[in-house]
Design a protein around this motif. Structure first.
Motif, mmCIF file in Angstrom:
data_model
loop_
_atom_site.group_PDB
_atom_site.id
_atom_site.type_symbol
_atom_site.label_atom_id
_atom_site.label_comp_id
_atom_site.label_asym_id
_atom_site.label_seq_id
_atom_site.Cartn_x
_atom_site.Cartn_y
_atom_site.Cartn_z
ATOM 1 N N THR A 1 0.714 -1.142 -0.343
ATOM 2 C CA THR A 1 -0.516 -0.174 0.414
ATOM 3 C C THR A 1 1.151 1.218 0.254
ATOM 4 O O THR A 1 0.546 2.240 -0.651
ATOM 5 C CB THR A 1 -1.198 0.221 1.051
ATOM 6 N N TYR B 1 0.727 4.513 -2.235
ATOM 7 C CA TYR B 1 0.672 6.030 -1.946
ATOM 8 C C TYR B 1 1.915 7.008 -2.922
ATOM 9 O O TYR B 1 1.278 7.644 -3.717
ATOM 10 C CB TYR B 1 0.640 5.974 -0.438
ATOM 11 N N ASN C 1 -8.859 13.981 2.174
ATOM 12 C CA ASN C 1 -8.008 12.621 2.867
ATOM 13 C C ASN C 1 -6.582 12.889 3.275
ATOM 14 O O ASN C 1 -5.500 12.190 2.640
ATOM 15 C CB ASN C 1 -7.949 12.925 1.196
ATOM 16 N N TRP D 1 -4.295 7.678 5.929
ATOM 17 C CA TRP D 1 -4.952 6.426 5.253
ATOM 18 C C TRP D 1 -5.427 5.096 6.072
ATOM 19 O O TRP D 1 -6.254 4.402 6.294
ATOM 20 C CB TRP D 1 -4.096 6.225 4.162
ATOM 21 N N LYS E 1 -7.390 5.367 8.859
ATOM 22 C CA LYS E 1 -9.072 4.679 8.252
ATOM 23 C C LYS E 1 -8.795 3.418 7.357
ATOM 24 O O LYS E 1 -10.519 2.827 7.731
ATOM 25 C CB LYS E 1 -9.083 6.155 7.275
ATOM 26 N N PHE E 2 -8.090 3.176 7.052
ATOM 27 C CA PHE E 2 -8.274 1.610 6.637
ATOM 28 C C PHE E 2 -8.951 0.448 7.448
ATOM 29 O O PHE E 2 -9.891 0.002 7.291
ATOM 30 C CB PHE E 2 -6.913 1.284 6.143
ATOM 31 N N LEU F 1 -12.988 3.148 3.822
ATOM 32 C CA LEU F 1 -11.851 3.256 2.629
ATOM 33 C C LEU F 1 -12.051 4.994 1.201
ATOM 34 O O LEU F 1 -10.622 4.129 0.467
ATOM 35 C CB LEU F 1 -11.969 2.337 1.364
ATOM 36 N N GLY F 2 -12.346 5.203 2.228
ATOM 37 C CA GLY F 2 -12.413 6.878 1.388
ATOM 38 C C GLY F 2 -13.354 6.791 0.107
ATOM 39 O O GLY F 2 -14.489 5.722 0.546
ATOM 40 N N GLN G 1 -6.599 2.329 -5.501
ATOM 41 C CA GLN G 1 -5.389 1.416 -3.788
ATOM 42 C C GLN G 1 -6.389 1.214 -2.761
ATOM 43 O O GLN G 1 -5.434 -0.046 -2.516
ATOM 44 C CB GLN G 1 -5.306 3.041 -3.463
ATOM 45 N N SER G 2 -7.009 1.522 -2.194
ATOM 46 C CA SER G 2 -8.274 1.114 -1.160
ATOM 47 C C SER G 2 -8.499 -0.793 -1.604
ATOM 48 O O SER G 2 -8.683 -2.100 -1.064
ATOM 49 C CB SER G 2 -9.715 2.285 -0.591
ATOM 50 N N THR G 3 -9.100 -0.644 -2.897
ATOM 51 C CA THR G 3 -10.115 -2.056 -3.414
ATOM 52 C C THR G 3 -8.348 -2.789 -3.953
ATOM 53 O O THR G 3 -8.491 -4.027 -3.467
ATOM 54 C CB THR G 3 -9.918 -1.814 -5.174
ATOM 55 N N ALA H 1 -6.181 -2.829 -2.249
ATOM 56 C CA ALA H 1 -5.375 -3.457 -0.780
ATOM 57 C C ALA H 1 -6.135 -4.593 -0.422
ATOM 58 O O ALA H 1 -5.590 -5.432 -0.090
ATOM 59 C CB ALA H 1 -5.551 -2.445 0.262
#
Lengths: 315, 310
Positions: free
Chosen positions: A19, A23, A53, A66, A69-70, A75-76, A283-285, A287
């Motif tokens: 991740t 980033y 963000n 990030w 939060k994750f 996940l944004g 990025q969240s997906t 991850a």
């Protein structure tokens, strides 16, 4: 237990690295990332997105926010001109579809590959064995999306037997659900079946020449029982290894197949994130998928210890 | 190596390999056909601008039939025309140019970087080995296609404005990064066994420098094992380019046709009514991958390169 802990530490390291790497890539974007994510927004909204963000902070700080939060399940957002949707909601509704696809494909693969592998090993060298082998070699070289498109055309369009897209959940009836899943699952499974069968065949041919098989046969145990009980059993570890090696390809294939059959899985989130240039969502997906993949590998490692006492004792 | 095509076909585990080893000395019929197809497609891709085919951008609008131009139905256009009147043979050949360029570029990147890292890891062992192996593991921790996809998405997002990398280069780089760990692991495993051999000791005893030993003594022995995996990888990357196009990343069709973006575009617009448009690039991909897998297998049988030593 120590084994588990070691694996866990490794998993976390890998996920953090992956991740952070993405980033870092996100920050390679020249200019303002907010302009990329929400080019349509007004100045005030852009400022809000930046704050939300933490894009106004240094990269490591951004990254840490990030991560924080994750792990809390945030996940944004996906930003569109009219709204912003939490990515977590999409993931919640789309993740099960992908999991179903992967599970069904593995199931179908095993159901076909084990009998085929046992049979071709038993009949090794015969004309039928060579025929099956040639077909499998060909099947192995067809990309999954090619099989998907061929099936979509011949079964979906020409014959009109099965729908060419869309998804019906399990709750709407077994057959309604199955109709939407059959073609995608077959597309994913064919290359897998070919791979598994070939490995199982060569593995079992070797096993069948071992002394304990001769021993079992000479004791008068029936050929069938020797084949399915004595010879197949040592290959279970091989199958597990191949399964582990193949899961990555299967996940990649699932994402593409979802795009072809328009199934609302993780692939759809990825494609719409790419199209909308929603890099934070992307990025969240990614991850989430990486974590899923690493966890599957950990599970396979644990299965080894269940199946093979030698591994258990070493660790 | 697994990007989308699953594991290499002949993985055999344990010490059981010796039993069923088909030693094929010559290419055989299938091998020859494979080599001929690859030579044909490779040469026509290389020479595409000079071949007597129309430009892929040339639109024969006035020749377009209402129900499509199937292969062999329009004189002068063997593989037919697409809805915009573009010659399908020209598109497929120019598509090969882009797809194969990306595939070779990516695998070359993987061979050079993976080869160097693997050679160093296997040769120096210890800390170097641990560091490089961990690096490989990290990159293998994300499904290959997903990794390639996000690399392309991020990199093309970043160079869209600055434009220092063309999308083809980005694809090469992204798929090359993905192809590196498997090739590197093969190189490492192979180096581990070769670096203990007598001739390496002899070279060392004669006072040869590390780099000289690595590149003059060991590398030539490691290359055959890498070559068979590299051939398979070229096929895997060709398939990956298709998969990425279907996901919406990659070379843009309106800029340059590639096998992948042809499949992705026609699958969306023409699958129902003009399926041959979808099947033409698919068949090209299939034959190419089949040939590469077949040749890879033959080379593997010849040099007895084992993946089990990973």
């Amino acid at each position: 237990m120590a084994f588990l802990m070691r694996r866990l530490v490794r998993v976390i390291t890998v996920v953090l690295f992956v991740t952070f790497f993405s980033y870092f890539l996100l920050n390679l974007l020249p200019g303002d990332p907010v302009d990329t994510i929400a080019p349509f927004a007004t100045k005030e909204i852009k400022e809000a997105i930046r704050k939300e963000n933490h894009l106004d902070r240094a990269v490591p700080v951004q990254y840490w926010f990030w991560v924080e939060k994750f792990v809390q399940g945030d996940l944004g957002y996906n930003y569109t001109p009219s709204s912003k949707n939490p990515v977590a909601d999409d993931v919640k509704s789309h993740f099960p579809v992908s999991v179903q696809l992967v599970l069904y494909s593995i199931l179908l693969t095993m159901l076909c590959a084990i009998p085929l592998g046992v049979f071709t090993a038993y009949a090794a060298g015969s004309r039928l064995d060579r025929g099956i082998n040639t077909v499998l070699f060909g099947a192995f070289s067809i990309p999954d999306f090619a099989i998907g498109l061929l099936l979509a055309y011949f079964v979906g369009v020409k014959l009109g037997w099965l729908p060419n897209g869309g998804y019906k959940p399990f709750g709407s009836g077994l057959w309604t659900h199955a109709r939407t899943m059959i073609l995608p699952v077959i597309s994913l499974a064919i290359a897998q079946i070919a791979g598994f069968t070939r490995v199982l065949r060569s593995d079992m041919i070797a096993t069948l020449q071992e002394d304990f098989i001769t021993m079992a046969k000479s004791k008068g145990i029936s050929g069938k029982r020797v084949l399915w009980r004595h010879a197949l059993r040592p290959s279970s570890l091989t199958l597990l290894t191949v399964a582990g090696l193949n899961v990555g390809a299967l996940i990649g294939g699932t994402v593409v197949i979802e795009a072809i059959f328009n199934l609302p899985g993780m692939g759809l989130i990825l494609t719409s994130a790419i199209r909308g240039r929603q890099f934070i969502a992307l990025q969240s997906t990614v991850a989430i998928i990486a974590i899923g993949y690493v966890l599957i590998n950990v599970m396979i490692d644990l299965l080894y210890t269940v199946l093979d006492p030698r591994v258990r004792n070493v660790s | 190596m697994s990007v989308s095509g699953a594991i290499a076909p002949n993985i055999q585990l344990g010490a059981k390999i010796k039993v069923e080893k088909e030693k094929r000395k010559r290419l055989g019929i299938t091998g020859t056909i494979s080599a001929v197809w690859l030579a044909l497609i490779g040469l026509s891709a290389l020479l595409a601008p000079w071949l007597p085919i129309p430009s892929p951008k040339q639109a024969y609008i006035d020749l377009v039939q209402p129900d499509g131009n199937a292969p062999f139905s329009t004189s002068g256009h063997v593989l037919g025309l697409d809805g915009g009147g573009h010659d399908m043979l020209a598109q497929t050949i120019h598509g090969a140019r882009v797809s194969l360029q990306i595939a070779f570029g990516a695998v070359m990147f993987g061979m050079v970087v993976g080869g160097f890292l693997g050679l160093s890891a296997g040769f120096f062992k210890g800390k170097v080995d641990r560091f490089i192996s961990t690096l490989f593991d990290i990159f293998l921790a994300v499904p290959a296609l997903i990794l390639a996809m996000s690399l392309v998405a991020f990199l093309s997002g970043s160079s869209a404005q600055s434009g220092f990398l063309s999308i083809e280069r980005i694809m090469m780089l992204a798929l090359g990064i993905v192809a590196t760990p498997p090739l590197g692991r093969i190189a490492r495993a192979s180096t581990l066994t070769w670096s203990e051999r007598e001739f390496v000791m002899a070279a060392r005893a004669q006072g040869a420098k590390n780099f000289k030993i690595m590149f003059i003594e060991i590398l030539p022995n490691v290359l055959p094992a890498m070559m068979s995996i590299a051939l398979l990888s070229v096929g895997v990357v060709v398939v990956a380019e298709g998969g990425l196009s279907l996901l919406g990343v990659g070379v843009n069709f309106t800029d340059k046709p590639s096998w992948g973006n042809m499949i992705a575009l026609y699958a969306q617009t023409d699958l129902q009514l003009h399926p041959w448009l979808v099947f033409t690039p698919i068949i090209a991909v299939f034959l190419t991958v089949l040939s590469l897998n077949n040749l890879g297998d033959i080379i593997r049988a010849r040099f007895d390169a084992k993946e089990t030593t990973l």
